[in-house]
Scaffold this active site. Structure first.
Site, PDB file in Angstrom:
ATOM      1  N   ASP A  49      -4.594  49.346  17.871  1.00  0.00           N
ATOM      2  CA  ASP A  49      -5.410  49.844  18.983  1.00  0.00           C
ATOM      3  C   ASP A  49      -6.443  50.869  18.515  1.00  0.00           C
ATOM      4  O   ASP A  49      -7.571  50.915  19.015  1.00  0.00           O
ATOM      5  CB  ASP A  49      -4.513  50.473  20.065  1.00  0.00           C
ATOM      6  CG  ASP A  49      -3.898  49.398  20.956  1.00  0.00           C
ATOM      7  OD1 ASP A  49      -3.970  48.203  20.581  1.00  0.00           O
ATOM      8  OD2 ASP A  49      -3.341  49.747  22.021  1.00  0.00           O
ATOM      9  N   ASN A  93      -6.104  44.097  22.481  1.00  0.00           N
ATOM     10  CA  ASN A  93      -5.314  44.351  23.694  1.00  0.00           C
ATOM     11  C   ASN A  93      -5.221  45.853  23.911  1.00  0.00           C
ATOM     12  O   ASN A  93      -4.237  46.367  24.434  1.00  0.00           O
ATOM     13  CB  ASN A  93      -3.917  43.738  23.546  1.00  0.00           C
ATOM     14  CG  ASN A  93      -3.242  43.537  24.902  1.00  0.00           C
ATOM     15  OD1 ASN A  93      -3.854  43.743  25.948  1.00  0.00           O
ATOM     16  ND2 ASN A  93      -1.979  43.162  24.881  1.00  0.00           N
ATOM     17  N   GLN A 172      -5.755  54.887  33.796  1.00  0.00           N
ATOM     18  CA  GLN A 172      -6.812  54.808  32.778  1.00  0.00           C
ATOM     19  C   GLN A 172      -8.201  54.665  33.400  1.00  0.00           C
ATOM     20  O   GLN A 172      -9.201  55.000  32.775  1.00  0.00           O
ATOM     21  CB  GLN A 172      -6.551  53.640  31.829  1.00  0.00           C
ATOM     22  CG  GLN A 172      -5.452  53.958  30.821  1.00  0.00           C
ATOM     23  CD  GLN A 172      -5.269  52.841  29.807  1.00  0.00           C
ATOM     24  OE1 GLN A 172      -6.124  51.983  29.661  1.00  0.00           O
ATOM     25  NE2 GLN A 172      -4.148  52.866  29.114  1.00  0.00           N
ATOM     26  N   SER A 198       1.012  57.850  37.049  1.00  0.00           N
ATOM     27  CA  SER A 198       0.996  58.292  35.638  1.00  0.00           C
ATOM     28  C   SER A 198       0.177  59.575  35.455  1.00  0.00           C
ATOM     29  O   SER A 198      -0.631  59.677  34.529  1.00  0.00           O
ATOM     30  CB  SER A 198       0.408  57.188  34.746  1.00  0.00           C
ATOM     31  OG  SER A 198       0.950  55.931  35.052  1.00  0.00           O
ATOM     32  N   ASP A 317       5.665  54.484  30.123  1.00  0.00           N
ATOM     33  CA  ASP A 317       5.881  53.824  28.835  1.00  0.00           C
ATOM     34  C   ASP A 317       7.261  54.140  28.268  1.00  0.00           C
ATOM     35  O   ASP A 317       8.008  53.252  27.872  1.00  0.00           O
ATOM     36  CB  ASP A 317       4.792  54.233  27.833  1.00  0.00           C
ATOM     37  CG  ASP A 317       3.456  53.592  28.184  1.00  0.00           C
ATOM     38  OD1 ASP A 317       3.455  52.666  29.023  1.00  0.00           O
ATOM     39  OD2 ASP A 317       2.428  54.006  27.627  1.00  0.00           O
ATOM     40  N   LYS A 344       0.703  45.893  32.254  1.00  0.00           N
ATOM     41  CA  LYS A 344       0.581  46.414  30.885  1.00  0.00           C
ATOM     42  C   LYS A 344       0.426  45.238  29.911  1.00  0.00           C
ATOM     43  O   LYS A 344       0.042  44.148  30.323  1.00  0.00           O
ATOM     44  CB  LYS A 344       1.810  47.249  30.556  1.00  0.00           C
ATOM     45  CG  LYS A 344       1.979  48.458  31.469  1.00  0.00           C
ATOM     46  CD  LYS A 344       1.141  49.630  31.028  1.00  0.00           C
ATOM     47  CE  LYS A 344       1.408  50.807  31.962  1.00  0.00           C
ATOM     48  NZ  LYS A 344       1.020  52.073  31.413  1.00  0.00           N
ATOM     49  N   GLU A 345       0.801  45.472  28.639  1.00  0.00           N
ATOM     50  CA  GLU A 345       0.612  44.448  27.604  1.00  0.00           C
ATOM     51  C   GLU A 345       1.162  43.091  28.051  1.00  0.00           C
ATOM     52  O   GLU A 345       0.695  42.040  27.663  1.00  0.00           O
ATOM     53  CB  GLU A 345       1.288  44.887  26.306  1.00  0.00           C
ATOM     54  CG  GLU A 345       0.462  45.872  25.486  1.00  0.00           C
ATOM     55  CD  GLU A 345       0.518  47.303  25.993  1.00  0.00           C
ATOM     56  OE1 GLU A 345       0.966  47.524  27.146  1.00  0.00           O
ATOM     57  OE2 GLU A 345       0.094  48.203  25.249  1.00  0.00           O
ATOM     58  N   HIS A 389       4.349  45.663  21.860  1.00  0.00           N
ATOM     59  CA  HIS A 389       5.000  46.561  20.900  1.00  0.00           C
ATOM     60  C   HIS A 389       6.224  47.262  21.474  1.00  0.00           C
ATOM     61  O   HIS A 389       7.241  47.414  20.803  1.00  0.00           O
ATOM     62  CB  HIS A 389       3.980  47.591  20.415  1.00  0.00           C
ATOM     63  CG  HIS A 389       3.310  48.366  21.528  1.00  0.00           C
ATOM     64  ND1 HIS A 389       3.037  49.701  21.453  1.00  0.00           N
ATOM     65  CD2 HIS A 389       2.880  47.988  22.760  1.00  0.00           C
ATOM     66  CE1 HIS A 389       2.459  50.104  22.561  1.00  0.00           C
ATOM     67  NE2 HIS A 389       2.351  49.075  23.366  1.00  0.00           N
ATOM     68  N   ARG A 390       6.134  47.682  22.740  1.00  0.00           N
ATOM     69  CA  ARG A 390       7.266  48.447  23.299  1.00  0.00           C
ATOM     70  C   ARG A 390       8.499  47.575  23.546  1.00  0.00           C
ATOM     71  O   ARG A 390       9.625  48.051  23.482  1.00  0.00           O
ATOM     72  CB  ARG A 390       6.861  49.176  24.573  1.00  0.00           C
ATOM     73  CG  ARG A 390       5.771  50.181  24.314  1.00  0.00           C
ATOM     74  CD  ARG A 390       5.692  51.308  25.310  1.00  0.00           C
ATOM     75  NE  ARG A 390       4.488  52.067  25.016  1.00  0.00           N
ATOM     76  CZ  ARG A 390       4.354  52.910  23.987  1.00  0.00           C
ATOM     77  NH1 ARG A 390       5.368  53.133  23.196  1.00  0.00           N
ATOM     78  NH2 ARG A 390       3.220  53.525  23.759  1.00  0.00           N
ATOM     79  N   LYS A 415       0.609  47.486  16.976  1.00  0.00           N
ATOM     80  CA  LYS A 415      -0.306  48.018  17.983  1.00  0.00           C
ATOM     81  C   LYS A 415      -0.298  49.548  17.976  1.00  0.00           C
ATOM     82  O   LYS A 415      -1.335  50.188  18.110  1.00  0.00           O
ATOM     83  CB  LYS A 415       0.110  47.498  19.362  1.00  0.00           C
ATOM     84  CG  LYS A 415      -0.869  47.834  20.472  1.00  0.00           C
ATOM     85  CD  LYS A 415      -0.433  47.136  21.760  1.00  0.00           C
ATOM     86  CE  LYS A 415      -1.572  46.957  22.737  1.00  0.00           C
ATOM     87  NZ  LYS A 415      -2.018  48.175  23.363  1.00  0.00           N
ATOM     88  N   GLY A 445      40.603  36.202  -1.918  1.00  0.00           N
ATOM     89  CA  GLY A 445      41.403  36.342  -0.702  1.00  0.00           C
ATOM     90  C   GLY A 445      42.409  37.470  -0.832  1.00  0.00           C
ATOM     91  O   GLY A 445      42.520  38.320   0.057  1.00  0.00           O
TER      92      GLY A 445
HETATM   93  N1  LIG Z   1      43.695  39.784 -10.715  1.00  0.00           N
HETATM   94  C1  LIG Z   1      44.668  38.888 -10.558  1.00  0.00           C
HETATM   95  N2  LIG Z   1      45.554  38.711 -11.527  1.00  0.00           N
HETATM   96  C2  LIG Z   1      46.527  37.795 -11.402  1.00  0.00           C
HETATM   97  N3  LIG Z   1      46.695  36.992 -10.309  1.00  0.00           N
HETATM   98  C3  LIG Z   1      45.830  37.127  -9.315  1.00  0.00           C
HETATM   99  C4  LIG Z   1      44.762  38.073  -9.383  1.00  0.00           C
HETATM  100  N4  LIG Z   1      44.074  37.978  -8.239  1.00  0.00           N
HETATM  101  C5  LIG Z   1      44.674  37.002  -7.495  1.00  0.00           C
HETATM  102  N5  LIG Z   1      45.723  36.521  -8.110  1.00  0.00           N
HETATM  103  C6  LIG Z   1      46.607  35.429  -7.654  1.00  0.00           C
HETATM  104  O1  LIG Z   1      45.894  34.229  -7.801  1.00  0.00           O
HETATM  105  C7  LIG Z   1      46.128  33.371  -6.724  1.00  0.00           C
HETATM  106  C8  LIG Z   1      44.818  32.928  -6.100  1.00  0.00           C
HETATM  107  O2  LIG Z   1      44.171  34.020  -5.474  1.00  0.00           O
HETATM  108  P1  LIG Z   1      43.364  33.910  -4.143  1.00  0.00           P
HETATM  109  O3  LIG Z   1      43.194  35.296  -3.595  1.00  0.00           O
HETATM  110  O4  LIG Z   1      43.926  32.881  -3.269  1.00  0.00           O
HETATM  111  O5  LIG Z   1      41.960  33.430  -4.757  1.00  0.00           O
HETATM  112  P2  LIG Z   1      40.658  32.926  -4.026  1.00  0.00           P
HETATM  113  O6  LIG Z   1      40.662  33.471  -2.662  1.00  0.00           O
HETATM  114  O7  LIG Z   1      39.580  33.489  -4.893  1.00  0.00           O
HETATM  115  O8  LIG Z   1      40.709  31.450  -4.115  1.00  0.00           O
HETATM  116  C9  LIG Z   1      47.028  34.130  -5.760  1.00  0.00           C
HETATM  117  O9  LIG Z   1      48.362  33.686  -5.954  1.00  0.00           O
HETATM  118  C10 LIG Z   1      46.887  35.555  -6.177  1.00  0.00           C
HETATM  119  O10 LIG Z   1      48.067  36.318  -5.975  1.00  0.00           O
END
Ligand SMILES: Nc1ncnc2c1ncn2[C@@H]1O[C@H](COP(=O)(O)OP(=O)(O)O)[C@@H](O)[C@H]1O
Ligand SMILES: Nc1ccn([C@@H]2O[C@H](COP(=O)(O)OP(=O)(O)O)[C@@H](O)[C@H]2O)c(=O)n1
Length: 653
Positions: A49, A93, A172, A198, A317, A344-345, A389-390, A415, A445
């Site tokens: 602007d 605008n 305005q 305003s 605003d 407004k806009e 913008h707002r 803007k 895991g």
């Molecule tokens: N650092 C480690 N050393 C030895 N065994 C491991 C280790 N990390 C995981 N495990 C074992 O290996 C197996 C597979 O692990 P998991 O967690 O299922 O692996 P992912 O999820 O990567 O597939 C499990 O039985 C786990 O207890």
């Protein structure tokens, strides 16, 4: 369409230096251009602007220059009407450029065409045109009467006496007349017809005119007398305050997200009406502290904002910010007397209602009011921003409600506030994610579950989602390479994770925890995981696991695709032999048959498939910490990751 994904936020705290006020920047530029002498303007806003105003002034014969890359500008005033007597001006605008320039040019005795973006041509200007015609101006609305584009022709201006202007559509129009009338040199009285809206913006106009040497006589909000013989004279240097409307997003962030959040650039001594947004927040229970040049906001002592019913005519605003803050209040909230939003806009009442509903709110929309009732839980949404913008800025606050928010066309903030999202990221704290990626049986895991438990964070085992899809495909007789068929199953997968169990079915009635660990599901998972449509179908579902206080997510693409903004990333691996051995042991312990040689071969095949697929391949990211567990046991691996979390993601090696 471009978009920006904001993750769910844990809270907000910190401090932000505000960009210059748009209202002040464009008024000061015009006054400096019409004044005698040179004006040094400090901290000017750099935005679309303001660019439109600067371009127009240059085209009209006003010499200005920027000092290097700074926000300081020097304007050489022309000491009266514009010297260039013809021009074709495109004003985007920018209402704060279009309206005042229309008035100043109508009294400059030249031939000019003024136009803007399509939305500008839907925003009324008839009340201003009517007032200028009373003074003798020759103005044609070239498309629709009462709307831009405009064609101005030289005419005999007859100042003096009384000019009547409506004040109930946009303030305005009055601002534009007030700023232009000193060009005539004749005392003229402006009478406001209808209730002036305003009003604080008129205060800014009068205050800045006074700084440039013209004192307007004022009788209430109905009559204004522009004195005869008055001329604008440069005051030398003018400092532009921070933008008080822009401050509203950060103050609200502090009030919603814990805080304190401090804005620097506006405060107690500000001339902008929108600083009164802080008072409105205070009525919601927020704790506000004011300095001369800063304001700070923090959440109410009890944490939750109070429901409100407020007349917001004086802060139209900043009031948009309150509509989103209503999502965090303890009851239905009413925003009253906001009819100007419609011109407004965009039609901001309609736009606000539509987008708030996407987040799950119940919204009642009236001609000049909104009632907002928050849902029990905000739902993730893609917010359209209507080139406003707002809209973009205030909906960023919804991410403080613990849900993902996508802002479509985020660049519309240019803007008035090009760096808005960077500034928001400075104070908003995303829900942390620890992303652990790595090949099969590396221990993801095991480590992720233990770390999540220690931290009290949520846990996402993304592999189990692919395993579930494989299981569902086998059940439904859909081939693993039937991309559309498998993706359809993935999109509608009725699965829940509860206390370490995986439940499938509409009523979550089938426990498939062990079934999805079968070798058939392992192989199937790895095959369906190659299909882009399947991965896309599972994307949002995985992101929804991100919730306070944090998430540990493990898989192949947690750090690269699902949570690229994760602050904590680990690549967990081990030699193929070590992993095959672990898997072997795991299966034997479960009483399942297993052959070491086959396991190793299968694992190497899956590694290759994961690493070679074009979509979301398994890779070690540059920003991931490498953890090779070939020689480390589970406890060591867990300790390594917890240590990394403790150091905020920075690995020591
Ligand atoms: N650092 C480690 N050393 C030895 N065994 C491991 C280790 N990390 C995981 N495990 C074992 O290996 C197996 C597979 O692990 P998991 O967690 O299922 O692996 P992912 O999820 O990567 O597939 C499990 O039985 C786990 O207890
Ligand atoms: N984020 C993820 C997670 C798993 N997967 C795939 O899904 C399969 C099963 O994942 P998993 O993590 O349960 O597999 P394992 O590492 O336990 O063998 C893997 O073979 C991967 O091909 C993926 O592609 N992306």
């Amino acid at each position: 369409m471009e978009f920006l994904d904001l993750p769910p936020m844990l809270g907000a705290a910190g401090s932000v230096r505000l960009p210059g006020s748009k209202s002040i920047s464009n008024r000061v530029l015009l006054l400096a251009a019409l004044a005698e002498g040179e004006t040094d303007i400090r901290d000017l806003l750099l935005s679309d602007d303001v660019e439109r105003m600067l371009e127009a002034l240059r085209a009209l014969g006003v010499d200005w220059r920027r000092e290097g890359d700074s926000l300081n500008y020097r304007v050489c005033g022309v000491g009266g009407p514009f010297p260039v007597k013809t021009g074709d001006l495109f004003l985007g605008n920018a209402g704060t450029a279009f309206r005042p320039l229309t008035a100043a040019l109508a009294l400059s005795g030249g031939e000019y065409r003024l136009s803007g973006v399509p939305r500008m041509h839907e925003r009324p200007i008839g009340d201003l045109v009517d007032a200028l015609r009373q003074l003798g101006a020759d103005i044609t609305c070239t498309a629709n009467e009462g709307y831009p584009p405009l064609h101005l022709k030289p005419a005999t201006i007859r100042p003096g006496g009384v000019v009547r202007v409506r004040g109930d559509v946009s303030s305005q129009f009055l601002t534009a007349l007030l700023m232009a009338l000193p060009l005539t040199g004749v005392e003229t009285t402006i009478e406001v017809v209808g209730e002036l809206i305003s009003k604080p913006y008129i205060r800014i106009t009068l205050e800045l005119m006074a700084r440039f040497g013209v004192q307007v006589g004022q009788q209430g909000w109905e009559r204004f007398v522009v004195p005869g013989g008055a001329r604008y004279r440069s005051p030398g240097t003018v400092f532009v305050e921070g933008d008080a409307s822009s401050a509203s997003y950060f103050l609200a962030a502090g009030a919603i997200g814990g805080g304190p959040v401090r804005v620097e650039g506006v405060g107690r001594t500000s001339i902008q009406g929108d600083v009164r947004f802080a008072e409105a927040l205070e009525q919601l229970g927020a704790r506000i502290t004011l300095g001369d040049n800063w304001i700070e906001a923090a959440a109410p002592a009890g944490g939750v904002l109070k429901a409100f019913d407020l007349d917001l005519n004086h802060i139209p605003d900043a009031a948009m910010t309150l509509a989103v803050a209503a999502l965090f209040a303890d009851g239905p909230c009413r925003l009253r007397n906001i009819a100007s939003w419609r011109v407004k806009e965009t039609d901001r009442i309609a736009a606000m209602a539509t987008e708030l509903r996407k987040l799950g709110a119940e919204v009642e929309e009236g001609a000049d009011y909104l009632v907002v009732q928050r849902p029990p839980r905000l739902q993730p949404a893609a917010i359209d921003t209507y080139d406003d913008h707002r809209m973009a800025m205030c909906f960023s606050l919804a991410s403080l409600g613990g849900c993902r928010v996508r802002i479509n066309d985020p660049k519309c903030v240019n803007k008035t506030f090009p760096g808005y999202f960077e500034a928001f990221a400075q104070v908003a704290r995303p829900v942390p994610v620890l992303a652990i990626d790595g090949p099969s049986a590396s221990g993801k895991g095991t480590v992720a579950a233990r770390v999540a438990e220690t931290l009290g964070w949520h846990y996402l085992d993304s592999g189990s989602l692919y395993r579930l899809v494989a299981l569902a495909a086998m059940r439904a007789g859909v081939a693993f390479d039937d991309e559309a068929g498998v993706a359809a199953l993935a999109a509608g997968l009725p699965a829940r994770f509860e206390g370490g169990r995986v439940l499938l079915g509409e009523g979550a009635d089938r426990d498939v925890t062990d079934e999805i660990r079968s070798e058939a599901c392992s192989v199937g998972a790895s095959k369906v995981a190659v299909l882009p449509a399947v991965r896309a179908a599972l994307l949002d579902r995985q992101r929804d696991y991100r919730a306070a206080p944090g998430l540990v997510a493990e898989g192949r693409d947690m750090g690269s695709v699902i949570f690229p903004d994760a602050g904590l990333k680990v690549f967990l691996t081990a030699s193929a032999e070590a992993r095959a051995e672990r898997r072997h042991k795991q299966l034997i312990e479960k009483g399942l048959a297993a052959n070491m040689e086959n396991l190793l071969k299968d694992l190497q095949e899956r590694d290759a498939r994961d690493a070679a697929r074009p979509v979301a391949p398994l890779v070690k990211l540059p920003d991931a910490a490498l953890l090779d567990t070939t020689q480390r046991d589970v406890d060591e691996a867990v300790a390594f990751v917890l240590d990394l979390v403790g150091r905020g993601g920075k690995s020591s090696g």
